[in-house]
Motif scaffolding. Structure first.
Motif, mmCIF file in Angstrom:
data_model
loop_
_atom_site.group_PDB
_atom_site.id
_atom_site.type_symbol
_atom_site.label_atom_id
_atom_site.label_comp_id
_atom_site.label_asym_id
_atom_site.label_seq_id
_atom_site.Cartn_x
_atom_site.Cartn_y
_atom_site.Cartn_z
ATOM 1 N N PRO A 46 0.774 -1.241 0.000
ATOM 2 C CA PRO A 46 0.000 0.000 0.000
ATOM 3 C C PRO A 46 0.811 1.300 0.000
ATOM 4 O O PRO A 46 0.275 2.360 -0.291
ATOM 5 C CB PRO A 46 -0.831 -0.098 1.270
ATOM 6 N N TYR A 47 2.098 1.238 0.328
ATOM 7 C CA TYR A 47 2.930 2.439 0.399
ATOM 8 C C TYR A 47 4.185 2.249 -0.448
ATOM 9 O O TYR A 47 4.550 1.129 -0.770
ATOM 10 C CB TYR A 47 3.351 2.741 1.836
ATOM 11 N N VAL A 48 4.835 3.350 -0.767
ATOM 12 C CA VAL A 48 6.093 3.301 -1.512
ATOM 13 C C VAL A 48 7.130 4.098 -0.734
ATOM 14 O O VAL A 48 6.852 5.217 -0.289
ATOM 15 C CB VAL A 48 5.937 3.885 -2.927
ATOM 16 N N LYS A 73 20.069 2.864 -4.081
ATOM 17 C CA LYS A 73 19.739 4.276 -3.898
ATOM 18 C C LYS A 73 18.744 4.724 -4.968
ATOM 19 O O LYS A 73 18.915 4.433 -6.149
ATOM 20 C CB LYS A 73 21.029 5.089 -4.010
ATOM 21 N N GLY A 74 17.688 5.397 -4.521
ATOM 22 C CA GLY A 74 16.734 5.979 -5.449
ATOM 23 C C GLY A 74 15.720 5.035 -6.064
ATOM 24 O O GLY A 74 14.883 5.460 -6.845
ATOM 25 N N GLN A 75 15.753 3.757 -5.705
ATOM 26 C CA GLN A 75 14.807 2.793 -6.272
ATOM 27 C C GLN A 75 13.587 2.649 -5.367
ATOM 28 O O GLN A 75 13.716 2.236 -4.223
ATOM 29 C CB GLN A 75 15.471 1.424 -6.445
ATOM 30 N N PRO A 76 12.392 2.988 -5.857
ATOM 31 C CA PRO A 76 11.185 2.850 -5.035
ATOM 32 C C PRO A 76 10.940 1.390 -4.659
ATOM 33 O O PRO A 76 11.289 0.473 -5.409
ATOM 34 C CB PRO A 76 10.065 3.354 -5.937
ATOM 35 N N ARG A 77 10.331 1.204 -3.517
ATOM 36 C CA ARG A 77 10.028 -0.148 -3.051
ATOM 37 C C ARG A 77 8.690 -0.133 -2.316
ATOM 38 O O ARG A 77 8.379 0.802 -1.600
ATOM 39 C CB ARG A 77 11.133 -0.589 -2.102
ATOM 40 N N PRO A 120 2.535 6.768 7.103
ATOM 41 C CA PRO A 120 1.722 7.460 8.124
ATOM 42 C C PRO A 120 1.840 6.784 9.484
ATOM 43 O O PRO A 120 2.176 5.593 9.571
ATOM 44 C CB PRO A 120 0.301 7.339 7.577
ATOM 45 N N VAL A 121 1.576 7.535 10.523
ATOM 46 C CA VAL A 121 1.610 7.003 11.889
ATOM 47 C C VAL A 121 0.689 5.780 11.993
ATOM 48 O O VAL A 121 1.007 4.802 12.666
ATOM 49 C CB VAL A 121 1.192 8.087 12.910
ATOM 50 N N SER A 122 -0.434 5.813 11.309
ATOM 51 C CA SER A 122 -1.408 4.717 11.369
ATOM 52 C C SER A 122 -0.938 3.429 10.715
ATOM 53 O O SER A 122 -1.571 2.391 10.876
ATOM 54 C CB SER A 122 -2.722 5.166 10.699
ATOM 55 N N ALA A 123 0.187 3.465 10.018
ATOM 56 C CA ALA A 123 0.686 2.256 9.320
ATOM 57 C C ALA A 123 1.590 1.416 10.218
ATOM 58 O O ALA A 123 2.385 0.623 9.724
ATOM 59 C CB ALA A 123 1.435 2.653 8.049
ATOM 60 N N LYS A 124 1.440 1.516 11.524
ATOM 61 C CA LYS A 124 2.262 0.711 12.443
ATOM 62 C C LYS A 124 1.876 -0.754 12.313
ATOM 63 O O LYS A 124 0.703 -1.098 12.239
ATOM 64 C CB LYS A 124 2.058 1.176 13.885
ATOM 65 N N CYS A 125 2.892 -1.615 12.252
ATOM 66 C CA CYS A 125 2.668 -3.075 12.108
ATOM 67 C C CYS A 125 1.995 -3.637 13.353
ATOM 68 O O CYS A 125 2.208 -3.191 14.444
ATOM 69 C CB CYS A 125 4.000 -3.801 11.920
#
Length: 125
Positions: A46-48, A73-77, A120-125
């Motif tokens: 859901p995030y990059v 370096k610089g590669q989105p994941r 986001p803060v809400s994305a805590k595992c």
């Protein structure tokens, strides 16, 4: 007012684009220096996140766990969430937040953005 299934699908898709932004070839391509992973590594989460230097990917949120790869370096994941782990200090930054990627964990010290690598803060595992 009745809304057809196709209209609903279009509205949902438009809402996703409004929230997430358009997906372009630039932010959809991801590669690992250990093995090419392709766009699925970004699209599957859901995030990059994006490292500002090459970062090791670990099995857990610690430099003591097994290295399972790296992100150049610089590669989105693609990223799922963030959690607390080993405190890492490098390049003048210190923090104990690790981000769970599709293939493992990276220290947020090496990610662009805030102390959570932009999650986001809400994305805590």
């Amino acid at each position: 007012m009745t809304v057809s299934v196709l209209t609903r699908a279009a509205l949902v898709g438009a809402g996703a684009i409004a929230v997430l932004g358009p997906l372009t070839a630039t932010n959809a391509v991801a590669a690992s220096s250990d093995a090419a992973q392709g766009p699925a590594q970004v699209l599957a989460a859901p995030y990059v996140v994006e490292p500002y230097e090459t970062v090791n990917v670990r099995k857990g949120p610690s430099s003591q766990t097994e290295k399972v790869g790296s992100v150049p370096k610089g590669q989105p994941r693609g990223a799922y969430c963030w959690t607390y782990g080993e405190t890492i200090t490098d390049n003048g930054y210190t923090n104990n937040i690790w981000v769970q990627l599709v293939e493992g964990y990276v220290s947020a010290v090496y990610l662009k953005g805030d102390e959570r690598g932009g999650l986001p803060v809400s994305a805590k595992c």
